[in-house]
Design a protein around this motif. Sequence first.
Motif, PDB file in Angstrom:
ATOM      1  N   GLU A 270      20.109  16.405  31.798  1.00 10.97           N
ATOM      2  CA  GLU A 270      21.500  16.097  32.147  1.00 10.97           C
ATOM      3  C   GLU A 270      21.663  16.464  33.618  1.00 10.97           C
ATOM      4  OE1 GLU A 270      24.189  16.598  28.089  1.00 10.97           O
ATOM      5  OE2 GLU A 270      24.061  18.261  29.485  1.00 10.97           O
TER       6      GLU A 270
ATOM      7  N   VAL B 236      19.923  19.951  34.339  1.00 12.26           N
ATOM      8  CA  VAL B 236      19.929  20.774  33.124  1.00 12.26           C
ATOM      9  C   VAL B 236      18.903  20.251  32.121  1.00 12.26           C
ATOM     10  CG1 VAL B 236      21.384  21.551  31.187  1.00 12.26           C
ATOM     11  CG2 VAL B 236      22.371  21.325  33.477  1.00 12.26           C
TER      12      VAL B 236
ATOM     13  N   ARG C  34      18.261  19.915  28.437  1.00  5.13           N
ATOM     14  CA  ARG C  34      18.964  20.011  27.142  1.00  5.13           C
ATOM     15  C   ARG C  34      17.934  20.167  26.026  1.00  5.13           C
ATOM     16  NH1 ARG C  34      24.596  20.015  27.073  1.00  5.13           N
ATOM     17  NH2 ARG C  34      24.076  20.950  25.059  1.00  5.13           N
TER      18      ARG C  34
ATOM     19  N   ASP D 277      18.178  21.970  23.593  1.00  5.87           N
ATOM     20  CA  ASP D 277      18.895  22.018  22.315  1.00  5.87           C
ATOM     21  C   ASP D 277      19.179  20.623  21.740  1.00  5.87           C
ATOM     22  OD1 ASP D 277      20.534  21.622  24.566  1.00  5.87           O
ATOM     23  OD2 ASP D 277      22.304  22.430  23.582  1.00  5.87           O
ATOM     24  N   TYR D 278      18.919  19.567  22.531  1.00  6.12           N
ATOM     25  CA  TYR D 278      19.215  18.203  22.087  1.00  6.12           C
ATOM     26  C   TYR D 278      18.011  17.482  21.479  1.00  6.12           C
ATOM     27  CZ  TYR D 278      23.942  17.768  24.116  1.00  6.12           C
ATOM     28  OH  TYR D 278      25.280  17.876  24.385  1.00  6.12           O
TER      29      TYR D 278
ATOM     30  N   GLN E  69      25.516  28.354  33.975  1.00  8.47           N
ATOM     31  CA  GLN E  69      25.768  27.923  32.601  1.00  8.47           C
ATOM     32  C   GLN E  69      27.254  28.104  32.258  1.00  8.47           C
ATOM     33  OE1 GLN E  69      22.406  29.536  30.768  1.00  8.47           O
ATOM     34  NE2 GLN E  69      22.456  28.164  29.015  1.00  8.47           N
TER      35      GLN E  69
ATOM     36  N   LEU F 103      28.258  25.341  29.544  1.00  4.84           N
ATOM     37  CA  LEU F 103      27.115  24.859  28.765  1.00  4.84           C
ATOM     38  C   LEU F 103      26.748  25.869  27.675  1.00  4.84           C
ATOM     39  CD1 LEU F 103      24.909  23.545  31.708  1.00  4.84           C
ATOM     40  CD2 LEU F 103      25.936  22.142  29.910  1.00  4.84           C
TER      41      LEU F 103
ATOM     42  N   ALA G 108      21.204  25.024  26.257  1.00  2.00           N
ATOM     43  CA  ALA G 108      20.993  24.213  27.465  1.00  2.00           C
ATOM     44  C   ALA G 108      20.472  25.146  28.549  1.00  2.00           C
ATOM     45  CB  ALA G 108      22.301  23.571  27.898  1.00  2.00           C
TER      46      ALA G 108
END
Length: 237
Positions: A48, A81, A83, A85-86, A196, A201, A205
């Motif tokens: 991101e 960033v 991600r 966690d995605y 963050q 965020l 992230a």
Amino acid sequence: MQDSLRAILEHRRAIRNYLPEAVPDDVIKRCIESAILSPSSSNLQLWEFYHVKTGIKKEALVKACMSQPAAKTAPNLIVVVTRHDYWKRRCDANLDFNKKVAWEEPEDKPIRAETYFTKTIPTLYFDFLGIFGILKKIFAFFVGLRRPMFREVSAGEVLTMSHKSVGLAAQTLMLALSAEGYDSCPMEGIDSKRIQRILNLPKGAKINMVISCGKRAEGGVYGPRFRLPLEEVFFEV
Ligand SMILES: Cc1cc2nc3c(=O)[nH]c(=O)nc-3n(C[C@H](O)[C@H](O)[C@H](O)COP(=O)(O)O)c2cc1C
């Protein structure tokens, strides 16, 4: 083509002093569009980009970049960033794409993609307090005694994997800026926790780096470029 790539690479330097003139929004957007053409591990695209150019968020971000000159003088800052966690939602996006796309050679490709994004990648990315990572590491060690085996399976190693791909996108972004006649500086001398918070965020992230951009001012390049001789880093095997 070769010459123009070389010219872009020669032009890109880490810039620590910028003119006040901002990079236009459409240039930033085009450069991000180029950045997301970068390759990524398993095509998860765990990146991101947050463009910060004015206001209290910019002031806070400069401070979180330790007020270093590359941040303080820059009209535009882009936070890159990871991600991590995605990973699950990006697996789903790949699966959706695979279902919709018309394969040139259909055979078993969609099925293989399904297995890859519902089993292989979740096995690698899922973890809980690093415990599964340790188990995966032991498993990889024993399997690796008998055949080639993927080794980077601990939680930290999988996160590094995500950062690697995002770093490639960051580099493409800087080269795209350079191709547009703009300058940049990558920064990891930053307070990631504060950044963050500034960007609201979640913990999962991770801040990959901050890239400052604009047009170089006098003294923006600190000195001649230093690179090790080729013989020290390149080996014909
Ligand atoms: C991941 C990364 C982090 C960096 N962090 C900083 C930084 O925090 N501050 C800074 O002034 N330069 C930073 N740099 C810039 C390097 O110092 C610079 O790229 C290097 O000295 C080579 O110079 P050149 O980019 O002009 O060829 C960073 C570069 C990279 C790739």
